[in-house]
Write a protein that holds these residues in place. Structure first.
Motif, PDB file in Angstrom:
ATOM      1  N   VAL A 171       0.863  -1.179   0.000  1.00 24.71           N
ATOM      2  CA  VAL A 171       0.000   0.000   0.000  1.00 24.71           C
ATOM      3  C   VAL A 171       0.895   1.222   0.000  1.00 24.71           C
ATOM      4  O   VAL A 171       1.661   1.437   0.933  1.00 24.71           O
ATOM      5  N   GLU A 226      -3.759   4.832  -2.463  1.00 23.81           N
ATOM      6  CA  GLU A 226      -4.489   5.464  -1.363  1.00 23.81           C
ATOM      7  C   GLU A 226      -5.966   5.664  -1.690  1.00 23.81           C
ATOM      8  O   GLU A 226      -6.832   5.353  -0.866  1.00 23.81           O
ATOM      9  N   ILE A 279       3.210  -0.818   3.986  1.00 25.36           N
ATOM     10  CA  ILE A 279       2.202   0.246   4.024  1.00 25.36           C
ATOM     11  C   ILE A 279       2.933   1.541   4.344  1.00 25.36           C
ATOM     12  O   ILE A 279       3.795   1.573   5.229  1.00 25.36           O
ATOM     13  N   GLY A 323      -1.318   5.126   3.427  1.00 28.49           N
ATOM     14  CA  GLY A 323      -2.189   4.040   3.856  1.00 28.49           C
ATOM     15  C   GLY A 323      -2.609   4.198   5.303  1.00 28.49           C
ATOM     16  O   GLY A 323      -3.768   3.974   5.660  1.00 28.49           O
TER      17      GLY A 323
END
Length: 126
Positions: free
Chosen positions: A32, A37, A65, A69
């Protein structure tokens, strides 16, 4: 020329839907980052709109992440208007790397983080 994606492009998969006990599960696999996003925020908005008892974000298959995120998770939590002492968003994460990132960013101080989806769901107080 091959049409297959390059090995250096981060993979990202997201899906969500109702889980057990009126808990909505948002499952994220891969990485992520900023480029994902909006997709993550869209899935989280859908989860909030379903008005479940709570939402579990499953990061057990997530490899990375970034701050975008984490921001999406925090915005989702705020959108649920949690009352004092009430938790309606929890995260399932078991990777040392993901746990370290979430801890460094302070997420573990505002959102329950548990090693499995089941334990994260149990941490919700609806």
């Amino acid at each position: 020329m091959s049409a297959t994606p390059s090995a250096d492009i981060p993979q990202f998969e997201i899906n969500s839907g109702p889980g057990p006990d009126d808990v909505y599960i948002v499952r994220i696999a891969g990485e992520v980052d900023m480029s994902h996003e909006e997709e993550l925020r869209g899935e989280l908005r859908t989860a909030v709109a379903a008005e479940p008892k709570g939402i579990v974000v499953d990061l057990t298959e997530c490899e990375f992440i970034d701050s975008s995120g984490v921001r999406a998770l925090l915005l989702s939590r705020e959108a649920q208007h949690p009352e004092e002492g009430s938790e309606r968003l929890a995260v399932a994460a078991s990777s040392d790397q993901i746990l370290r990132i979430l801890s460094v960013m302070g997420l573990d101080r505002v959102i329950p983080i548990r090693p499995t989806v089941e334990e994260a769901a149990a941490a919700l107080s609806g």
